[in-house]
Design a protein around this motif. Structure first.
Motif, PDB file in Angstrom:
ATOM      1  N   ALA A   1     -11.875  95.364  15.517  1.00 35.43           N
ATOM      2  CA  ALA A   1     -12.238  95.233  16.930  1.00 35.43           C
ATOM      3  C   ALA A   1     -11.328  94.185  17.554  1.00 35.43           C
ATOM      4  O   ALA A   1     -11.293  93.039  17.118  1.00 35.43           O
ATOM      5  N   LEU A   2     -10.571  94.606  18.553  1.00 36.48           N
ATOM      6  CA  LEU A   2      -9.692  93.679  19.261  1.00 36.48           C
ATOM      7  C   LEU A   2     -10.470  92.906  20.323  1.00 36.48           C
ATOM      8  O   LEU A   2     -10.190  91.748  20.594  1.00 36.48           O
ATOM      9  N   GLU A   3     -11.422  93.560  20.925  1.00 38.69           N
ATOM     10  CA  GLU A   3     -12.322  93.001  21.929  1.00 38.69           C
ATOM     11  C   GLU A   3     -13.669  93.686  21.731  1.00 38.69           C
ATOM     12  O   GLU A   3     -13.729  94.774  21.159  1.00 38.69           O
ATOM     13  N   PRO A   4     -14.753  93.131  22.225  1.00 40.65           N
ATOM     14  CA  PRO A   4     -16.042  93.829  22.113  1.00 40.65           C
ATOM     15  C   PRO A   4     -15.952  95.226  22.738  1.00 40.65           C
ATOM     16  O   PRO A   4     -15.459  95.391  23.848  1.00 40.65           O
ATOM     17  N   GLY A   5     -16.370  96.221  21.995  1.00 42.48           N
ATOM     18  CA  GLY A   5     -16.325  97.601  22.474  1.00 42.48           C
ATOM     19  C   GLY A   5     -14.996  98.306  22.268  1.00 42.48           C
ATOM     20  O   GLY A   5     -14.900  99.512  22.433  1.00 42.48           O
ATOM     21  N   LEU A   6     -13.948  97.572  21.897  1.00 40.42           N
ATOM     22  CA  LEU A   6     -12.624  98.164  21.651  1.00 40.42           C
ATOM     23  C   LEU A   6     -12.368  98.133  20.145  1.00 40.42           C
ATOM     24  O   LEU A   6     -11.780  97.197  19.612  1.00 40.42           O
ATOM     25  N   ILE A   7     -12.864  99.165  19.436  1.00 40.78           N
ATOM     26  CA  ILE A   7     -12.829  99.216  17.977  1.00 40.78           C
ATOM     27  C   ILE A   7     -12.015 100.424  17.532  1.00 40.78           C
ATOM     28  O   ILE A   7     -12.149 101.518  18.078  1.00 40.78           O
ATOM     29  N   THR A   8     -11.170 100.215  16.534  1.00 39.65           N
ATOM     30  CA  THR A   8     -10.395 101.330  15.988  1.00 39.65           C
ATOM     31  C   THR A   8     -11.344 102.370  15.407  1.00 39.65           C
ATOM     32  O   THR A   8     -12.489 102.063  15.072  1.00 39.65           O
ATOM     33  N   GLN A   9     -10.869 103.588  15.272  1.00 40.28           N
ATOM     34  CA  GLN A   9     -11.653 104.662  14.660  1.00 40.28           C
ATOM     35  C   GLN A   9     -10.779 105.426  13.673  1.00 40.28           C
ATOM     36  O   GLN A   9     -10.673 106.638  13.719  1.00 40.28           O
ATOM     37  N   ASN A  10     -10.150 104.670  12.771  1.00 39.01           N
ATOM     38  CA  ASN A  10      -9.223 105.251  11.806  1.00 39.01           C
ATOM     39  C   ASN A  10      -9.881 105.654  10.497  1.00 39.01           C
ATOM     40  O   ASN A  10      -9.283 106.347   9.692  1.00 39.01           O
ATOM     41  N   ALA A  11     -11.092 105.181  10.242  1.00 45.60           N
ATOM     42  CA  ALA A  11     -11.837 105.485   9.020  1.00 45.60           C
ATOM     43  C   ALA A  11     -11.039 105.161   7.756  1.00 45.60           C
ATOM     44  O   ALA A  11     -11.050 105.898   6.790  1.00 45.60           O
ATOM     45  N   VAL A  12     -10.334 104.026   7.774  1.00 47.99           N
ATOM     46  CA  VAL A  12      -9.583 103.580   6.600  1.00 47.99           C
ATOM     47  C   VAL A  12     -10.593 103.122   5.549  1.00 47.99           C
ATOM     48  O   VAL A  12     -11.401 102.231   5.800  1.00 47.99           O
ATOM     49  N   GLN A  13     -10.561 103.745   4.383  1.00 53.31           N
ATOM     50  CA  GLN A  13     -11.514 103.412   3.321  1.00 53.31           C
ATOM     51  C   GLN A  13     -11.081 102.147   2.591  1.00 53.31           C
ATOM     52  O   GLN A  13      -9.930 101.995   2.208  1.00 53.31           O
ATOM     53  N   LEU A  14     -12.025 101.257   2.425  1.00 54.85           N
ATOM     54  CA  LEU A  14     -11.793 100.023   1.696  1.00 54.85           C
ATOM     55  C   LEU A  14     -11.935 100.306   0.208  1.00 54.85           C
ATOM     56  O   LEU A  14     -12.924 100.881  -0.226  1.00 54.85           O
ATOM     57  N   ARG A  15     -10.942  99.923  -0.557  1.00 59.05           N
ATOM     58  CA  ARG A  15     -11.007 100.099  -2.009  1.00 59.05           C
ATOM     59  C   ARG A  15     -11.479  98.796  -2.625  1.00 59.05           C
ATOM     60  O   ARG A  15     -10.809  97.780  -2.558  1.00 59.05           O
ATOM     61  N   ARG A  16     -12.636  98.832  -3.202  1.00 57.89           N
ATOM     62  CA  ARG A  16     -13.165  97.653  -3.864  1.00 57.89           C
ATOM     63  C   ARG A  16     -12.680  97.647  -5.314  1.00 57.89           C
ATOM     64  O   ARG A  16     -12.816  98.631  -6.015  1.00 57.89           O
ATOM     65  N   ILE A  17     -12.127  96.523  -5.705  1.00 60.97           N
ATOM     66  CA  ILE A  17     -11.605  96.383  -7.059  1.00 60.97           C
ATOM     67  C   ILE A  17     -12.665  95.686  -7.911  1.00 60.97           C
ATOM     68  O   ILE A  17     -13.170  94.636  -7.523  1.00 60.97           O
ATOM     69  N   PRO A  18     -13.013  96.250  -9.063  1.00 55.42           N
ATOM     70  CA  PRO A  18     -14.003  95.586  -9.921  1.00 55.42           C
ATOM     71  C   PRO A  18     -13.513  94.199 -10.336  1.00 55.42           C
ATOM     72  O   PRO A  18     -12.313  93.974 -10.511  1.00 55.42           O
ATOM     73  N   THR A  19     -14.426  93.265 -10.481  1.00 54.75           N
ATOM     74  CA  THR A  19     -14.070  91.932 -10.946  1.00 54.75           C
ATOM     75  C   THR A  19     -13.655  92.033 -12.411  1.00 54.75           C
ATOM     76  O   THR A  19     -14.392  92.572 -13.231  1.00 54.75           O
ATOM     77  N   PRO A  20     -12.450  91.544 -12.747  1.00 56.29           N
ATOM     78  CA  PRO A  20     -12.004  91.636 -14.141  1.00 56.29           C
ATOM     79  C   PRO A  20     -12.831  90.745 -15.066  1.00 56.29           C
ATOM     80  O   PRO A  20     -13.355  89.715 -14.648  1.00 56.29           O
ATOM     81  N   THR A  21     -12.953  91.171 -16.313  1.00 57.90           N
ATOM     82  CA  THR A  21     -13.676  90.416 -17.325  1.00 57.90           C
ATOM     83  C   THR A  21     -12.724  90.080 -18.465  1.00 57.90           C
ATOM     84  O   THR A  21     -12.085  90.965 -19.023  1.00 57.90           O
ATOM     85  N   ILE A  22     -12.627  88.797 -18.796  1.00 57.98           N
ATOM     86  CA  ILE A  22     -11.769  88.333 -19.890  1.00 57.98           C
ATOM     87  C   ILE A  22     -12.604  88.224 -21.159  1.00 57.98           C
ATOM     88  O   ILE A  22     -13.672  87.618 -21.168  1.00 57.98           O
ATOM     89  N   MET A  23     -12.079  88.810 -22.243  1.00 54.38           N
ATOM     90  CA  MET A  23     -12.765  88.755 -23.535  1.00 54.38           C
ATOM     91  C   MET A  23     -12.065  87.813 -24.520  1.00 54.38           C
ATOM     92  O   MET A  23     -12.711  87.197 -25.349  1.00 54.38           O
TER      93      MET A  23
END
Length: 149
Positions: free
Chosen positions: A45-67
């Motif tokens: 949102a650049l300003e209130p009511g002015l929001i992109t509508q690109n539907a870019v999916q956020l890729r969540r990366i799993p938290t790595p685990t060290i063994m």
């Protein structure tokens, strides 16, 4: 703009202007438990009511685990490769390794060529020589997204 915001579904956070083609946003904690870690669409949102509508999916990366770390100890005055074994490691230009103790922190990055993913279960972290030993205890952490350790 003081109104610059990032929207993740029904949740929004403040955005930081970097340059005309880039803003930085902190994504909210995810509640996904599937292997894909798919998230909500990201909109700006650049300003209130002015929001992109690109539907870019956020890729969540799993938290790595060290063994395991090999070797678990080394000499401070010479560089050393440390093999980090674990799981949920992913290829990322933001890969980082961080040695951290109560009073010292040293971070190395993939961009420097000092953090390297070899597989989803192994990362090689190269610690450069340091002027003095790290205090005990010292921990090694990895971040695949460059933000969350």
């Amino acid at each position: 703009s003081p109104n610059l915001r990032c929207h993740f579904g029904d949740f929004s956070t403040e955005a930081t202007f970097i340059n005309p083609k880039q803003v930085a946003c902190y994504a909210p904690e995810g509640n996904r438990t599937d292997d894909e870690c798919a998230g909500d669409a990201l909109e700006v949102a650049l300003e209130p009511g002015l929001i992109t509508q690109n539907a870019v999916q956020l890729r969540r990366i799993p938290t790595p685990t060290i063994m395991e770390l090999t070797p678990a100890r080394g000499f401070f005055n010479e560089g050393q490769e440390v093999t980090v074994s674990g799981y949920s490691f992913v290829r990322s230009e933001h890969l980082k390794c961080r040695w951290i103790s109560k009073s010292e922190t040293l971070e190395v990055t993939a961009a420097e060529g000092l953090a390297r993913l070899t597989s989803t279960t192994e990362i090689i972290c190269t610690r450069p020589p340091v002027p003095r030993p790290f205090p005990s205890p010292t921990y090694l952490e990895v971040s695949c997204d460059g933000q969350k350790y």
